[in-house]
Design an enzyme around this catalytic site. Structure first.
Site, PDB file in Angstrom:
ATOM      1  N   ALA A 167       0.819  -1.221   0.000  1.00 28.81           N
ATOM      2  CA  ALA A 167       0.000   0.000   0.000  1.00 28.81           C
ATOM      3  C   ALA A 167       0.854   1.274   0.000  1.00 28.81           C
ATOM      4  CB  ALA A 167      -0.918   0.008   1.217  1.00 28.81           C
ATOM      5  N   HIS A 168       0.665   2.084  -1.003  1.00 28.39           N
ATOM      6  CA  HIS A 168       1.415   3.347  -1.082  1.00 28.39           C
ATOM      7  C   HIS A 168       0.642   4.382  -1.887  1.00 28.39           C
ATOM      8  CE1 HIS A 168       2.477   1.452  -4.928  1.00 28.39           C
ATOM      9  NE2 HIS A 168       2.856   2.632  -5.366  1.00 28.39           N
ATOM     10  N   SER A 169       0.955   5.634  -1.627  1.00 21.84           N
ATOM     11  CA  SER A 169       0.420   6.739  -2.407  1.00 21.84           C
ATOM     12  C   SER A 169       1.592   7.443  -3.063  1.00 21.84           C
ATOM     13  CB  SER A 169      -0.311   7.747  -1.510  1.00 21.84           C
ATOM     14  OG  SER A 169      -1.359   7.139  -0.806  1.00 21.84           O
TER      15      SER A 169
END
Ligand SMILES: [Zn+2]
Ligand SMILES: [Zn+2]
Length: 326
Positions: A167-169
């Site tokens: 999970a990353h932005s």
């Protein structure tokens, strides 16, 4: 070295960001990176990424140095290894006049140290830290000289453009305001009242309202480009996340979790993008966040006309989402 190139005669831009060692077959095979067995975003693999520009750990914001990496973190931000833009860009000398230097920043925000943990399952503390990190990083880049707009977005799943499953932005800080947003600002400036405030009045209590809390509403917009598109809007007129109180950040997090969980309930692990729309220097703008599940790809007609064909009316989408809330 990347360049920002303007269309020959229109207010449209593209970023040319050459990547060394890329061969034609890399493009032919797949648009994604080859999978490696180890995930460099996982805790314990910090040495495999550039030094972190911000590490959120026990209420503190720390920074890595060139030779040492902070361990046991909650959220970790570092420059993208393959940045679209760079702070070291030089002004191009030998190209046509519609080219400008590829100045800017491109940062990755790793949302959790755990590989398979997803935002929709975040605890209250985790989502709070995550929203605070969003606020901090955007506000920081927005404060830099020569940066006019900070694009904050999340790609989840390969079909949504994510090359790494963890999970990353991402955040890309640009030296100009994107033309699409500029056009929107002109329309807003010419309106007597804020069009987004009007949308909130119109949609509250209607068939496209999915969720509300004390500060935010979630709607499937009347103008939905893709099936199950959702917009998160603050009920108060507020233009930028830097002005959010701690309470608002928590409630924004709740709205994001609710939206993603609702979508997951009926579309399972559907890939999606979400994008922040906000302008720090324009109090007339109204913050909004748009979530777009990826159920098909933009094809010839969409690319030719900019018009999307959506087979799921937003009113039906909300009905289905409501019926499946767990
Ligand atoms: Zn991982
Ligand atoms: Zn407004």
């Amino acid at each position: 070295m990347s360049q920002i190139r303007k269309h020959y005669f229109m207010d449209e831009y593209c970023i040319i960001a050459p990547r060394r060692n890329k061969r034609p077959s890399d493009y032919a095979d797949s648009i994604f990176e080859k999978k490696t067995s180890e995930c460099v975003f996982c805790e314990g693999y910090e040495d495999n990424t550039p030094p972190a520009t911000a590490v959120y750990k026990n209420e503190e914001i720390l920074q890595d140095t060139d030779n040492s990496r902070i361990k046991n973190w909650g959220i970790r931000c570092f420059p993208n290894r393959y940045p679209a833009l760079s702070s070291k860009s030089e002004r191009p000398s030998d190209t046509i006049s519609t080219t400008m230097e590829g100045y800017g920043f491109h940062e990755v925000i790793v949302e959790t140290p755990k590989h398979s943990h997803k935002v929709s399952n975040f605890s209250d503390d985790e989502i709070m830290l995550f929203m605070k990190a969003y606020q901090d990083r955007v506000t920081y880049y927005q404060s830099l000289e020569k940066i006019a707009y900070v694009s904050l977005f999340k790609n989840e799943g390969q079909k949504a453009g994510a090359s790494i499953a963890h999970a990353h932005s991402q955040l890309i800080a640009l030296p100009f305001i994107p033309p699409e947003l500029k056009r929107e600002v002109e329309v807003i400036k010419a309106s007597e009242t804020c069009p987004y405030c009007n949308i909130i009045v119109e949609e509250c209590g209607g068939p496209r309202l999915l969720y509300h809390n004390e500060e935010f509403i979630v709607i499937a917009p009347y103008f939905s480009k893709v099936p199950y598109e959702l917009w998160i809007l603050p009920q108060r007129h507020i233009n930028h996340i830097s002005d959010f109180t701690e309470d608002m950040l928590g409630l924004l997090g709740d709205a994001i979790i609710f939206s993603l969980s609702s979508i997951n309930n009926i579309l399972k692990e559907v890939p999606y993008n979400y994008m922040f729309y906000q302008l720090q220097d324009d109090p007339k703008y109204h913050f909004n966040l748009r979530i777009q599940p990826v159920t098909s790809i933009a094809a010839g007609f969409e690319k030719n006309t900019g018009i999307y064909i959506n087979t799921m009316p937003p009113e039906n989408a909300v009905q289905q989402l409501k019926n499946n809330i767990s």
